[in-house]
Write a protein that holds these residues in place. Structure first.
Motif, PDB file in Angstrom:
ATOM      1  N   SER A   5      48.661  43.440  19.644  1.00  0.00           N
ATOM      2  CA  SER A   5      47.808  42.267  19.503  1.00  0.00           C
ATOM      3  C   SER A   5      47.465  41.764  20.891  1.00  0.00           C
ATOM      4  O   SER A   5      48.080  42.172  21.886  1.00  0.00           O
ATOM      5  CB  SER A   5      48.505  41.170  18.686  1.00  0.00           C
ATOM      6  N   GLY A   6      46.466  40.876  20.947  1.00  0.00           N
ATOM      7  CA  GLY A   6      46.129  40.243  22.214  1.00  0.00           C
ATOM      8  C   GLY A   6      44.874  40.750  22.886  1.00  0.00           C
ATOM      9  O   GLY A   6      44.473  40.213  23.922  1.00  0.00           O
ATOM     10  N   GLY A   7      44.251  41.770  22.328  1.00  0.00           N
ATOM     11  CA  GLY A   7      43.015  42.251  22.918  1.00  0.00           C
ATOM     12  C   GLY A   7      41.870  41.286  22.663  1.00  0.00           C
ATOM     13  O   GLY A   7      42.014  40.301  21.941  1.00  0.00           O
ATOM     14  N   GLY A   8      40.731  41.574  23.296  1.00  0.00           N
ATOM     15  CA  GLY A   8      39.569  40.725  23.089  1.00  0.00           C
ATOM     16  C   GLY A   8      38.567  40.868  24.207  1.00  0.00           C
ATOM     17  O   GLY A   8      38.639  41.813  25.012  1.00  0.00           O
ATOM     18  N   VAL A  10      36.899  39.325  27.611  1.00  0.00           N
ATOM     19  CA  VAL A  10      37.246  38.460  28.728  1.00  0.00           C
ATOM     20  C   VAL A  10      36.260  38.717  29.862  1.00  0.00           C
ATOM     21  O   VAL A  10      35.747  39.835  30.012  1.00  0.00           O
ATOM     22  CB  VAL A  10      38.707  38.704  29.183  1.00  0.00           C
ATOM     23  N   GLN A  11      36.005  37.693  30.654  1.00  0.00           N
ATOM     24  CA  GLN A  11      35.104  37.841  31.790  1.00  0.00           C
ATOM     25  C   GLN A  11      35.812  38.526  32.955  1.00  0.00           C
ATOM     26  O   GLN A  11      37.047  38.449  33.070  1.00  0.00           O
ATOM     27  CB  GLN A  11      34.591  36.480  32.233  1.00  0.00           C
ATOM     28  N   PRO A  12      35.064  39.192  33.808  1.00  0.00           N
ATOM     29  CA  PRO A  12      35.682  39.780  35.001  1.00  0.00           C
ATOM     30  C   PRO A  12      36.463  38.737  35.785  1.00  0.00           C
ATOM     31  O   PRO A  12      36.007  37.593  35.947  1.00  0.00           O
ATOM     32  CB  PRO A  12      34.473  40.286  35.800  1.00  0.00           C
ATOM     33  N   GLY A  13      37.629  39.131  36.243  1.00  0.00           N
ATOM     34  CA  GLY A  13      38.517  38.217  36.951  1.00  0.00           C
ATOM     35  C   GLY A  13      39.483  37.482  36.052  1.00  0.00           C
ATOM     36  O   GLY A  13      40.417  36.827  36.545  1.00  0.00           O
ATOM     37  N   GLY A  14      39.278  37.595  34.756  1.00  0.00           N
ATOM     38  CA  GLY A  14      40.144  36.904  33.811  1.00  0.00           C
ATOM     39  C   GLY A  14      41.428  37.654  33.517  1.00  0.00           C
ATOM     40  O   GLY A  14      41.705  38.715  34.111  1.00  0.00           O
ATOM     41  N   SER A  15      42.204  37.092  32.593  1.00  0.00           N
ATOM     42  CA  SER A  15      43.511  37.655  32.245  1.00  0.00           C
ATOM     43  C   SER A  15      43.655  37.783  30.736  1.00  0.00           C
ATOM     44  O   SER A  15      43.059  37.008  29.974  1.00  0.00           O
ATOM     45  CB  SER A  15      44.643  36.765  32.773  1.00  0.00           C
ATOM     46  N   LEU A  16      44.458  38.743  30.348  1.00  0.00           N
ATOM     47  CA  LEU A  16      44.876  38.916  28.958  1.00  0.00           C
ATOM     48  C   LEU A  16      46.321  39.380  28.955  1.00  0.00           C
ATOM     49  O   LEU A  16      46.755  40.068  29.882  1.00  0.00           O
ATOM     50  CB  LEU A  16      44.016  39.963  28.235  1.00  0.00           C
ATOM     51  N   ARG A  17      47.036  39.032  27.887  1.00  0.00           N
ATOM     52  CA  ARG A  17      48.364  39.592  27.695  1.00  0.00           C
ATOM     53  C   ARG A  17      48.396  40.322  26.366  1.00  0.00           C
ATOM     54  O   ARG A  17      48.185  39.702  25.316  1.00  0.00           O
ATOM     55  CB  ARG A  17      49.460  38.524  27.732  1.00  0.00           C
ATOM     56  N   LEU A  18      48.634  41.610  26.425  1.00  0.00           N
ATOM     57  CA  LEU A  18      48.788  42.400  25.223  1.00  0.00           C
ATOM     58  C   LEU A  18      50.249  42.371  24.793  1.00  0.00           C
ATOM     59  O   LEU A  18      51.155  42.439  25.629  1.00  0.00           O
ATOM     60  CB  LEU A  18      48.359  43.846  25.457  1.00  0.00           C
ATOM     61  N   SER A  19      50.451  42.276  23.483  1.00  0.00           N
ATOM     62  CA  SER A  19      51.796  42.324  22.922  1.00  0.00           C
ATOM     63  C   SER A  19      51.897  43.496  21.965  1.00  0.00           C
ATOM     64  O   SER A  19      50.896  43.915  21.373  1.00  0.00           O
ATOM     65  CB  SER A  19      52.115  41.030  22.173  1.00  0.00           C
ATOM     66  N   CYS A  20      53.098  44.005  21.827  1.00  0.00           N
ATOM     67  CA  CYS A  20      53.347  45.105  20.892  1.00  0.00           C
ATOM     68  C   CYS A  20      54.653  44.803  20.171  1.00  0.00           C
ATOM     69  O   CYS A  20      55.719  44.781  20.800  1.00  0.00           O
ATOM     70  CB  CYS A  20      53.424  46.428  21.635  1.00  0.00           C
ATOM     71  N   ALA A  21      54.550  44.520  18.893  1.00  0.00           N
ATOM     72  CA  ALA A  21      55.731  44.265  18.076  1.00  0.00           C
ATOM     73  C   ALA A  21      56.265  45.601  17.568  1.00  0.00           C
ATOM     74  O   ALA A  21      55.515  46.414  17.041  1.00  0.00           O
ATOM     75  CB  ALA A  21      55.374  43.364  16.908  1.00  0.00           C
ATOM     76  N   THR A 118      44.322  48.304  20.452  1.00  0.00           N
ATOM     77  CA  THR A 118      43.616  47.034  20.480  1.00  0.00           C
ATOM     78  C   THR A 118      42.521  47.107  21.546  1.00  0.00           C
ATOM     79  O   THR A 118      42.745  47.614  22.644  1.00  0.00           O
ATOM     80  CB  THR A 118      44.581  45.858  20.747  1.00  0.00           C
ATOM     81  N   GLN A 119      41.334  46.622  21.206  1.00  0.00           N
ATOM     82  CA  GLN A 119      40.198  46.723  22.103  1.00  0.00           C
ATOM     83  C   GLN A 119      40.242  45.632  23.163  1.00  0.00           C
ATOM     84  O   GLN A 119      40.437  44.451  22.851  1.00  0.00           O
ATOM     85  CB  GLN A 119      38.888  46.604  21.318  1.00  0.00           C
ATOM     86  N   VAL A 120      40.068  46.029  24.402  1.00  0.00           N
ATOM     87  CA  VAL A 120      39.914  45.095  25.516  1.00  0.00           C
ATOM     88  C   VAL A 120      38.535  45.342  26.122  1.00  0.00           C
ATOM     89  O   VAL A 120      38.219  46.463  26.518  1.00  0.00           O
ATOM     90  CB  VAL A 120      41.008  45.297  26.581  1.00  0.00           C
ATOM     91  N   THR A 121      37.732  44.294  26.187  1.00  0.00           N
ATOM     92  CA  THR A 121      36.394  44.389  26.751  1.00  0.00           C
ATOM     93  C   THR A 121      36.267  43.369  27.872  1.00  0.00           C
ATOM     94  O   THR A 121      36.490  42.173  27.657  1.00  0.00           O
ATOM     95  CB  THR A 121      35.316  44.134  25.696  1.00  0.00           C
ATOM     96  N   VAL A 122      35.939  43.860  29.061  1.00  0.00           N
ATOM     97  CA  VAL A 122      35.769  42.992  30.231  1.00  0.00           C
ATOM     98  C   VAL A 122      34.288  42.987  30.581  1.00  0.00           C
ATOM     99  O   VAL A 122      33.733  43.981  31.043  1.00  0.00           O
ATOM    100  CB  VAL A 122      36.607  43.483  31.418  1.00  0.00           C
TER     101      VAL A 122
END
Length: 124
Positions: A5-8, A10-21, A118-122
């Protein structure tokens, strides 16, 4: 079983934290890894902890920006991603494996247990 979970977006320079249960694995004793894949390319190792000393491997392209970690009590693993770039756009996968069978560093071919991705799009 592994569930990311945690993908999404985000703008360049931003942050995300992916989690894996995780469930069904003694996480404190297993190698943990994050991989990513873009269409038409092979899955690549982003970051892995495969050794007893807990030292992490990072792909050159993410070194200094990404951090892998785990919480063995909560059975969670994480990938903190900072200073994101458009080239980080990909589907990200978590994986675990018995470290005793691993012979290469962060090679997706050696991992048998995977999350669904999970998809991450920057992008701006």
């Amino acid at each position: 079983q592994l569930v990311e979970s945690g993908g999404g977006l985000v703008q360049p320079g931003g942050s995300l934290r992916l989690s894996c249960a995780t469930s069904g694995f003694p996480l404190e004793h297993y190698a943990i890894a994050w991989f990513r894949q873009v269409p038409g390319k092979e899955r690549e190792g982003v970051s892995c902890i495969q050794r007893r000393d807990g030292n992490a491997y990072y792909a050159t392209s993410v070194k200094g920006r990404f951090t892998i970690s785990r919480d063995s009590v909560k059975k969670l693993m994480y990938l903190q991603m900072n200073s994101l770039k458009p080239e980080d756009t990909a589907v990200y996968y978590c994986a675990v494996e018995d470290p005793r069978i691993l012979r290469r560093t962060c090679d997706p071919l050696e991992y048998d247990f995977w999350g669904q991705g999970t998809q991450v799009t920057v992008s701006s």
